[in-house]
Design an enzyme around this catalytic site. Structure first.
Site, PDB file in Angstrom:
ATOM      1  N   SER A 563       0.849  -1.195   0.000  1.00  0.00           N
ATOM      2  CA  SER A 563       0.000   0.000   0.000  1.00  0.00           C
ATOM      3  C   SER A 563       0.878   1.237   0.000  1.00  0.00           C
ATOM      4  O   SER A 563       2.006   1.212   0.499  1.00  0.00           O
ATOM      5  CB  SER A 563      -0.886   0.012   1.242  1.00  0.00           C
ATOM      6  OG  SER A 563      -1.561   1.248   1.370  1.00  0.00           O
ATOM      7  N   TYR A 576      -2.395  -0.335  10.610  1.00  0.00           N
ATOM      8  CA  TYR A 576      -2.439  -0.705   9.191  1.00  0.00           C
ATOM      9  C   TYR A 576      -1.174  -0.249   8.478  1.00  0.00           C
ATOM     10  O   TYR A 576      -0.540  -1.013   7.739  1.00  0.00           O
ATOM     11  CB  TYR A 576      -3.668  -0.083   8.538  1.00  0.00           C
ATOM     12  CG  TYR A 576      -3.824  -0.404   7.073  1.00  0.00           C
ATOM     13  CD1 TYR A 576      -4.366  -1.613   6.656  1.00  0.00           C
ATOM     14  CD2 TYR A 576      -3.436   0.515   6.097  1.00  0.00           C
ATOM     15  CE1 TYR A 576      -4.500  -1.908   5.307  1.00  0.00           C
ATOM     16  CE2 TYR A 576      -3.568   0.234   4.743  1.00  0.00           C
ATOM     17  CZ  TYR A 576      -4.105  -0.976   4.344  1.00  0.00           C
ATOM     18  OH  TYR A 576      -4.241  -1.271   3.019  1.00  0.00           O
TER      19      TYR A 576
END
Length: 686
Positions: A563, A576
């Protein structure tokens, strides 16, 4: 012609019934035909046509597009032009001049006439079936097959000595029928059976009579143990141990079988295979090779047979397999050189198509999963033929020079040349974690569309099965239920993968979850959950995959769906973002470690994928929308607005990046991170 002719409908129905039962014929084996008078669209006069299954295709799924329509008068007139058996291959091209026009099949379809066209056209019968039943081939491949055929059928079924498929065989069968007015068919030495009738019903009835009568004859007359007694120590392992050993050997065997050309694998451990390998006579019979042309075109002339009991230590087994593989390749090269002439096609490869491992099962290989599976099915047909022949006589396949003539037949070579070019990921096996939805589903679809076999791995069994079904079923994709946080389940998923397709080449670490919370609200459980799925899960999957990839010795790809949050320090995202940063560094670490094995490891850094994303639908979208102070339904628009290109990122864009990294153009790229974020300047890599 716009409406289907009644004889075409009857022919297709008969073909489907015969092809649906493997006792009648093998996959893609045999052909059927029907003749009838129809008005010629030019003259208006009646002309006799023959509809016959063309080159390729399968009886069980035959359509009008798989038929060739020929004028019988022109086909039979070729007898006067026949140049003799040494030049009979020229007749296949002549069949094209007997075609009555594509319009004589519904939709203007049709296919090229096959080598067996003469068998049907020269025979004075309205309906003809040529089939490859195990029972019929058992008689055809028995040492005294002619005598046994007479004992089994009397004068109702004739014997035709071995003749390579072609125009001369058609002439031979026509002559046998004329000389035997009571005959309903014949057994073709080393080949199969042919039956005929005045109607479609009579022809089918005669075919089934020959097949079932031969089955009964073999059962009643055959000895109890045609393969000899069980050899002590070669009995099948118990199921769990058997499949564990198969999964351990599969990558090694696939690598060996792919020495010349990459192959996909298939594993079979059915009772007939295990029983054959447990018996004392299996080495002798396997060495004789298969006989029916349809068999050895797919299985090669003989398999590689491991000569060790199943409880031999793994290391010794692998070492012996490598020795046997080298010997097999040398033997195959010698076989080719013994028989090849100046005009022979080049040797296609010296690796085995079938590997037999006593106590474990059969591994078969091909350029696609279906090809590998069918090769195994054909060898099982060959085992059934050996059993029948040995039960009443002795197994006597056609001689090696004849096998070579079939295997390296120019007509077969022409078929290979007509095949479409393989897709970029053909022969590659991909495992996609989190493949049951969102980005994972899009990746699975893209990889399958590019030719890969796909293992759809997801903790949601129903979702994984749905996606695998969307991709076309077990010859293209299989579902695997796995929680990537479980070491045992991840290892089991890789075992399932190698048993399904022979190995793994491309692994996509996509499984993930997201929670958006400020630091002070993030619990240890939140942290552990996200790191367990993404950091630990990727580690476990990559480690299990690396075991397979290194055992295969064929290189491979591991791709991490990381990501841009592994680079950008966004708000309320500690767990995250840190887990994604962990994944990002795993890419670099594994690229450095696995490069010596030809394994490339790369990452993809998407921006937020809102539409079609399981993560965003599961609450992450609402949380991130709250952080940025926008409505949830406008979150994708918000993300797009902050990019340089002002474009929203969708699941298929991430899938495109996976293919870009693995499709063959970036062979020298490893340790890289590819942004798929429409341009987030803060995420530029430095």
């Amino acid at each position: 012609m716009t409406d289907e002719h009644p004889q075409v409908a009857a022919l297709l129905a008969r073909s489907h019934r015969l092809g649906a039962d493997p006792r009648n014929t093998n996959y893609a084996g045999g052909n059927t035909s029907a003749k009838a008078a129809v008005p010629d669209p030019v003259t208006g006069d009646d002309v006799e046509l023959m509809w016959v299954k063309g080159s390729g295709g399968d009886l069980g799924t035959l359509t009008t597009g798989g038929l060739a329509a020929l004028r019988v008068d022109r086909l039979r007139a070729l007898r006067a032009r026949y140049p003799g058996v040494e030049r009979e291959d020229e007749m296949v091209e002549a069949f094209d001049h007997c075609l009555h026009g594509r319009g004589w099949l519904p939709g203007g379809e049709g296919t090229a006439p096959s080598i067996d066209t003469a068998m049907h056209g020269l025979l004075d019968a309205a309906h003809v079936d040529h089939l490859h039943p195990d029972s019929g081939i058992a008689l055809a491949c028995a040492a005294d097959g002619e005598r046994l055929t007479a004992e089994c059928f009397g004068d109702t079924v004739a014997w035709v000595p071995w003749r390579r498929p072609g125009f001369q065989l058609g002439l031979d069968i026509a002559a046998v029928k004329d000389a035997n007015p009571r005959a309903i068919g014949c057994v073709l030495g080393g080949h199969g059976i042919t039956a005929w009738g005045d109607t479609a019903e009579e022809c089918e009835r005669n075919s089934l009579h020959i097949i079932r009568t031969a089955e009964a004859f073999l059962a009643e007359r055959g000895k109890a143990e045609p393969f000899g007694p069980v050899r002590p120590g070669y009995e099948p392992l118990h199921e769990d141990a058997r499949r564990e050993r198969a999964a351990a050997l599969a990558p090694v065997l696939r690598g060996l079988a792919s020495t010349d050309h990459p192959q996909v694998g298939h594993f079979t451990d059915t009772e007939p295979v295990l029983d054959f390998l447990a018996r004392t006579e299996h080495p002798r019979l396997a060495a004789l090779g298969t006989s029916c042309p349809d068999h050895f075109l797919r299985t090669k002339v003989r398999p590689l047979v491991l000569d060790l009991p199943p409880d031999t230590p793994y290391g010794e087994t692998v070492a012996r397999l490598r020795e046997l593989h080298e010997a097999y390749r040398a033997d195959y090269r010698a076989y080719y050189e013994r028989h090849a002439g100046p005009g022979s096609p080049a040797m296609r490869g010296a690796d085995p198509a079938v590997v037999l491992v006593p106590g474990v099962g059969m591994f078969s290989y091909g350029r696609a999963k279906q090809t590998a599976r069918v090769a195994g099915e054909f060898y099982l047909n060959a085992v059934n033929v050996m059993r029948g022949a040995e039960a009443v006589s002795s197994y006597a396949p056609i001689e090696e020079p004849e096998k070579f003539r079939i295997e390296y037949w120019e007509l077969e070579e022409a078929k290979l040349r007509r095949m479409p070019a393989p897709k970029p990921l053909a022969t590659r096996v991909a495992l996609v974690t989190g493949g049951g939805s969102g980005i994972g589903r899009a990746i699975a679809h893209r990889l399958a569309a590019e030719g890969a076999c796909v293992v759809v791995a997801d903790r949601d069994a129903e979702s994984a099965a749905t996606v695998a079904g969307e991709l076309g079923g077990p010859d293209t994709a299989v579902p695997v239920t796995v929680d990537v946080t479980s070491e045992e389940q991840v290892d089991a998923a890789l075992r399932e993968s190698v048993l399904a397709f022979g190995g793994v080449d491309l692994v996509v670490n996509n499984a993930g979850i997201s929670l958006s919370k400020p630091l002070l609200e993030t619990t240890a459980e939140d942290w552990d959950r996200q790191h367990s799925i993404m950091a630990r899960g990727s580690f476990l999957t990559s480690r299990a995959a690396a075991r397979v990839l290194t055992a295969q010795g064929m290189g491979g790809d591991i791709v991490y769906i990381a990501s841009k949050n592994g680079v950008v320090a966004g708000p309320d995202n500690i767990a995250y973002g840190a887990a994604k940063a962990d994944q990002s560094h795993q890419v670099r670490l594994l690229a450095a470690e696995l490069g010596a094995h030809g394994i490339r490891v790369n990452g993809i850094n998407p921006d937020g994928v809102v539409r079609g994303s399981g993560i965003f639908a599961g609450g992450w979208g609402a949380q991130r929308a709250a952080v940025y102070g926008v409505e949830e339904e406008k979150l994708g628009e918000f993300y797009a607005g902050r990019t340089l290109l002002k474009r929203e990122v969708l699941p298929e864009h991430v899938a495109n990046a996976v293919f870009a990294l693995t499709g063959g153009d970036l062979t020298h790229t490893t340790g890289a991170h590819l942004p798929v974020d429409a341009g987030v300047a803060a995420a530029f890599l430095r």
